[in-house]
Motif scaffolding. Structure first.
Motif, short mmCIF file in Angstrom:
data_model
loop_
_atom_site.label_atom_id
_atom_site.label_comp_id
_atom_site.label_asym_id
_atom_site.label_seq_id
_atom_site.Cartn_x
_atom_site.Cartn_y
_atom_site.Cartn_z
N PRO A 58 -5.74 12.81 -6.83
CA PRO A 58 -7.02 12.64 -7.52
C PRO A 58 -7.10 13.66 -8.65
O PRO A 58 -6.73 14.80 -8.48
CB PRO A 58 -8.05 12.96 -6.43
CG PRO A 58 -7.34 12.89 -5.14
CD PRO A 58 -5.91 13.19 -5.42
N ALA A 74 1.11 5.06 -9.12
CA ALA A 74 -0.28 5.16 -9.59
C ALA A 74 -1.23 5.27 -8.41
O ALA A 74 -2.22 6.00 -8.44
CB ALA A 74 -0.63 3.95 -10.45
N GLY A 75 -0.92 4.53 -7.34
CA GLY A 75 -1.76 4.57 -6.15
C GLY A 75 -1.65 5.89 -5.42
O GLY A 75 -2.61 6.34 -4.80
N ARG A 76 -0.49 6.51 -5.49
CA ARG A 76 -0.28 7.77 -4.76
C ARG A 76 -0.62 9.01 -5.58
O ARG A 76 -0.52 10.12 -5.09
CB ARG A 76 1.18 7.84 -4.32
CG ARG A 76 1.54 6.85 -3.22
CD ARG A 76 1.03 7.28 -1.85
NE ARG A 76 1.74 8.46 -1.38
CZ ARG A 76 2.89 8.42 -0.72
NH1 ARG A 76 3.45 7.27 -0.43
NH2 ARG A 76 3.48 9.53 -0.33
N ALA A 77 -0.96 8.79 -6.84
CA ALA A 77 -1.24 9.93 -7.72
C ALA A 77 -2.37 10.77 -7.14
O ALA A 77 -3.31 10.24 -6.54
CB ALA A 77 -1.62 9.44 -9.11
N GLU A 127 0.83 -1.21 0.00
CA GLU A 127 0.00 0.00 0.00
C GLU A 127 0.86 1.26 0.00
O GLU A 127 1.79 1.39 0.80
CB GLU A 127 -0.94 0.01 1.21
CG GLU A 127 -1.86 1.21 1.21
CD GLU A 127 -3.02 1.09 2.17
OE1 GLU A 127 -3.15 0.05 2.82
OE2 GLU A 127 -3.80 2.06 2.27
N ASP A 128 0.54 2.14 -0.91
CA ASP A 128 1.16 3.46 -1.04
C ASP A 128 2.60 3.44 -1.56
O ASP A 128 3.29 4.46 -1.52
CB ASP A 128 1.08 4.26 0.26
CG ASP A 128 -0.32 4.78 0.51
OD1 ASP A 128 -1.07 4.90 -0.49
OD2 ASP A 128 -0.67 5.05 1.65
N ASN A 129 3.06 2.30 -2.03
CA ASN A 129 4.39 2.25 -2.65
C ASN A 129 4.32 2.33 -4.17
O ASN A 129 5.32 2.17 -4.85
CB ASN A 129 5.12 0.96 -2.27
CG ASN A 129 5.60 1.01 -0.84
OD1 ASN A 129 5.58 2.07 -0.22
ND2 ASN A 129 6.01 -0.12 -0.30
N SER A 130 3.12 2.56 -4.68
CA SER A 130 2.96 2.62 -6.13
C SER A 130 2.67 4.06 -6.53
O SER A 130 1.85 4.74 -5.90
CB SER A 130 1.79 1.72 -6.53
OG SER A 130 1.12 2.26 -7.63
N THR A 144 -5.47 13.17 -11.45
CA THR A 144 -4.41 12.76 -12.37
C THR A 144 -4.99 11.76 -13.36
O THR A 144 -5.83 10.94 -13.02
CB THR A 144 -3.26 12.09 -11.58
OG1 THR A 144 -2.78 13.02 -10.63
CG2 THR A 144 -2.13 11.65 -12.49
#
Lengths: 586, 342
Positions: A116, A111-114, A106-109, A118
């Motif tokens: 909102p 795309a996941g941290r982009a 979790e949160d190491n990607s 983006t």
């Protein structure tokens, strides 16, 4: 016709081809007729896998600054790119590797941290590179292929650009890069649904002739060669090393000599020696090396020997931040050293003016027999721009030494008092032109003399000469209007000038009545021009990349009025957006 | 509830957002995350047609701004697609290969365009308009197109058709009787729809079917079984919706047409709830599952799912409009069965 103005960043780890992908993108965009400015940031450490960012601004119109926020982030490395997300605009585009070798927690990607908003495009970069070439090294080219497809760039022309970039390499290298690019392009065509509004289709392209794509360091080296440099001594240091690298190859071909010395003190010593010998000589360094050179700069001024020092500033003090840009050596360039030691300081304001300023520095140093400091910075040294081919220096800039006439050699006074302070200089070996050259105070013959009147007269002579350099100052760059009176005047120097001029142009479109002023010559400073400009402005804003406002304090002393400072020491180049924001608040 | 709780909502429509709002209101400490594969914050789908014509600017599409989520401390993961749910480890797997843990899950993933099996050979030519992403892709193409062919119908399709007509496009529609699947238009209803459309410039084809489509974007040629030939720059398909639930398949969460939930909106797996048009809700009165559509239904279900997830015991009831108006013909809002009429 549509216009384009877009900032694309490629972020990866050292060794992932981040910088080379950025370079390929810049060159291709330039070949397509766009204006480009690019700037790379990379770790100071030679070893390791630090963060690299290739930042490129592409526009249908002239570019003056690199742009603060990115419209597009291409991530080659999730960890590094997460920290780069803050530089991505709210509705920016993210292209990332959708098939990493192992799942992200979790949160190491990225795309996941982009943020909102983006617009993400997942592309299996590694997998496609593997498919195209048998290894994952072509991930950067896959990403460029996907970008090319998404933004409607000419696939065939882009392919040719890649081939040209790797033209001197083995065929397998060329094929690997091209195949990876095409794999990315074709995959994106089949699999990605366009969700952003960026497109290079049917956009305005400025019509331009042949353009050179160079950074400031390359232009300095080119200008030095064009201006008959014959001797360069130096000790490697970021961000000036590239100048030495280029000259180490080119200078011998032009009949010159390059000497790598044991340290910076030796380098400036050798340059002064060569200057004394009648050669055009130069050295290049950064803050820590400039500090050492200070030991010798007084000799150049006192003995009236031509010498040019390039100081490409980086974050300081001391060894500071080697790969970060800053404008914090203003005071050191103008005032370091001992005694009343006037020296000429030139600060190019953009990539193109690195060429002109170098030619001017060598000319002034020779004609006025003095020290000239050319103040670059990390951004100017490394940022790439496509520019018109510079015009070769006019004849007068190539041989500027004022030699003694025959009758003067009958009783040769090397330091003869003259109206403008320039004493005709004999080159060693000139019959009758023998003289003493020393760091001690001296009389007109060069013999040591410490008399009260003698010291005063010689100091006056050196300052007269220094002041007369002002006649050589390039015309200050100004953005003004017919109104002639402004609510805000922005005064800037060095690499911040482009951002300042751009901010003023944008501000005027917003209805802010503003103007801007910058001068390449910092010492002697064209004071009357700046004072005249300041009289037309209700408020003065001075943006610069140092903490204390070194130039602002200097300018306030001349203007004798308060000025508003805007200072950043982020290690990043000045952003026109920040200046504009400050102007809105004023 | 402990501050360690992580409530995750899959879906950024009315059901998902109202579930999130209730969860935040009732539990100030927990993490609340909304996940959506679209890149735009919560928006009004019914306004998409206006967005295409340009009468509705992007900012007017939005129901909530990103700032409002930040104020409520609700994390929004936009443009992120959940690919798989592991209910044993309470883990969501994203298409970008990130894994996140949830404490409790609300699935409000809505529905997607329905592809008729008979039209699968022509999928390459068909365009669907169900989301902002679709609209962004086709907006300029629609503006530039002269002739447009619509296949099917359904509520959104007819709204779209009206929009194209107002834009001055040359529009043909083949009304497919099963467009409102599983609710079929009766002959009487169909006649009334055709009669109402005859007042427009739209060319209406009925009681026919597609035989062949050839060509490429900007130059399609359509043949019907009755020998009618049409040219079109674009072809759109509007044949109802199908619940968007592929990511739960194989997870152990039971589904039929939609995710099966009881009258409390709880799925067959603990700590997982479903609501909105992706859910197939059990109605004890008729002993059958139904799917609902419409904004008010979604809002109500989102709120009820959130309350029950937090320990409440509320039974869902069908709310909102009983009928939709289709070219002057009243169509009931529920899909498979209508709760009120049973």
């Amino acid at each position: 016709m549509k216009e384009v103005n877009i900032v694309i960043e490629i972020c990866g780890s050292a060794g992932e081809g981040t910088i080379s992908a950025g370079e390929i993108l810049s060159r291709f965009m330039s070949s397509q007729g766009f204006e480009i400015m690019s700037f790379d940031s990379y770790p100071a450490e030679i070893r390791g896998f630090g963060k690299c960012v290739a930042h490129t601004r592409i526009s249908s119109n002239p570019i003056y600054s690199p742009g603060k926020q990115a419209d597009v982030l291409i991530s080659l490395n999730d960890k590094h790119s997460i920290s780069q997300l803050s530089a991505l605009k709210e509705n920016g585009v993210l292209i990332y590797d959708s098939q990493p070798t192992k799942p992200h927690q979790e949160d190491n990607s990225v795309a996941g941290r982009a943020n909102p908003g983006t617009i993400p495009y997942g592309v299996p970069l590694g997998m496609l590179a593997q498919k195209a070439t048998g290894n994952t090294r072509g991930r950067n080219m896959v990403a460029l292929g996907a970008l090319s497809c998404l933004f409607h760039l000419d696939k065939d022309a882009f392919t040719e650009s890649i081939k040209a970039r790797y033209g001197k390499k083995k065929q397998i290298v060329i094929d690997s890069n091209v195949n990876s690019f095409l794999e990315g392009f074709n995959w994106a065509k089949e699999n990605l649904k366009k969700a952003d509004a960026h497109s290079f289709e049917d956009v305005k392209r400025p019509k331009h002739k042949e353009k050179l794509i160079l950074n400031g360091n390359q232009l300095v080296a080119r200008a030095a060669l064009d201006a008959n440099l014959t001797f360069y001594a130096g000790y490697p240091i970021t961000p000036a090393t590239k100048i030495m690298e280029i000259l180490s190859k080119e200078l011998p071909r032009h009949g010159g000599v390059l000497l790598q010395t044991e340290d910076e003190i030796a380098a400036i010593g050798a340059v002064i020696g060569a200057g004394f010998g009648g050669k055009r000589a130069m050295t290049g360094t950064s803050g820590p090396g400039f500090a050492l050179m200070t030991e010798f700069t007084g000799l150049s001024v006192m003995a009236e020997v031509p010498a040019v020092i390039i100081n490409s500033q980086r974050g300081g003090p001391s060894t500071g931040m080697p790969t970060k840009t800053e404008q914090s050596d203003f005071n050191a360039a103008l005032f370091s050293g001992t005694g009343d030691c006037p020296r000429v300081v030139l600060a190019p304001t953009d990539t193109k003016s690195c060429y002109d300023a170098t030619v001017l520095a060598l000319y002034i140093a020779e004609k006025y027999q003095t020290l000239v400091v050319l103040l670059l910075d990390f951004f100017l040294s490394n940022s790439i721009k496509n520019i018109d081919v510079p015009r070769k220096p006019a004849k007068k800039y190539l041989n500027a030494n004022i030699a003694p006439k025959a009758d003067e050699l009958k009783d040769y006074k090397r330091y003869r008092f003259t109206k403008n302070g320039i004493s005709p200089r004999s080159i060693p070996g000139t019959p009758g032109g023998v003289f003493f050259a020393t760091g001690l105070e001296h009389d007109e013959y060069g013999r040591p003399n410490y008399s009260e009147t003698g010291h005063l007269a010689m100091t006056q002579k050196r300052f007269d000469k220094y002041r007369s350099v002002l006649s050589e100052a390039p015309k200050p760059q100004m953005v003004i209007s017919e109104q002639g009176e402004y609510d805000i005047g922005v005064i800037s120097w060095g690499s911040s000038a482009g951002a300042a001029h751009e901010a003023v142009m944008t501000a005027r479109k917003e209805g802010i009545n503003a103007a801007s002023f910058s001068s390449v010559m910092l010492s002697p400073f064209p004071e009357s021009a700046m004072i005249e400009f300041s009289h037309t402005c209700k408020k003065i804003l001075i943006p610069e990349l140092n903490f204390s406002g070194q130039f602002a304090d200097f300018a306030a002393g001349i203007l004798k009025r308060p000025v508003e400072k805007l200072n950043f020491i982020t290690g990043r180049p000045m952003a026109s957006e920040d200046i504009l924001q400050k102007m809105r608040e004023m | 509830m402990s501050s360690q709780d992580h409530y995750v909502i899959i879906g950024n429509g009315p059901a998902g957002n109202h579930a999130a709002a209730v969860l935040r209101k009732k539990d100030k400490e927990a993490r609340v995350s909304i996940i959506s594969d679209e890149c735009i914050p919560y928006y009004y789908k019914p306004k998409l047609t206006g967005f295409i014509t340009g009468s509705v600017p992007r900012e007017d599409l939005l129901v909530l701004s990103l700032e409002s989520y930040a104020r409520e401390n609700i994390r929004v993961r936009l443009g992120q697609k959940v690919e798989r749910v592991d209910v044993d480890s309470k883990t969501l797997h994203f298409s970008h290969m990130e894994k996140i843990q949830y404490t409790k899950l609300v699935i409000a993933s809505g529905s997607d365009s329905r592809m008729l099996p008979s039209m699968e050979p022509y999928e390459w030519a068909l365009k669907f308009v169900t989301s902002y992403t679709d609209v962004m892709e086709y907006k300029d193409q629609i503006k530039n197109a002269q002739e447009i062919f619509i296949f099917g119908g359904d509520f959104v399709g007819f709204k779209f058709l009206r929009m194209l007509d107002a834009m001055g496009k040359k529009v043909s529609i083949l009304i497919y009787p099963h467009a409102f699947w599983p609710y079929n238009l009766s002959d009487e209803m169909l006649d009334q729809v055709v009669a109402n459309l005859s007042k427009t410039r739209v060319q209406v084809i009925v009681k026919d079917d597609i035989k062949d489509i050839k060509g490429s974007p900007g130059a399609y040629r359509i043949k019907t079984c009755n020998g009618i030939e049409k040219k079109a720059d674009l072809i759109f398909s509007f044949n109802g919706m199908t619940p968007n639930i592929d990511f739960i398949k194989g997870s152990g969460i039971d589904y039929d047409h939609g995710i099966l939930v009881d009258e409390y909106l709880k799925t067959t797996v603990d700590d997982v709830y479903a609501c909105g048009s992706c859910a197939q809700i059990y109605n004890p009165a008729i002993k059958a599952y139904t799917v609902t559509i419409g904004w008010p239904n979604a809002v109500n279900q989102g709120e009820v799912a959130a309350l029950n997830l937090l320990g409440d015991h509320k039974v869902i009831t069908s709310v909102g409009r009983k009928y939709f108006d289709l070219e002057g013909v009243k169509i009931k809002t529920t899909w498979w069965k209508n709760i009120e009429d049973e």
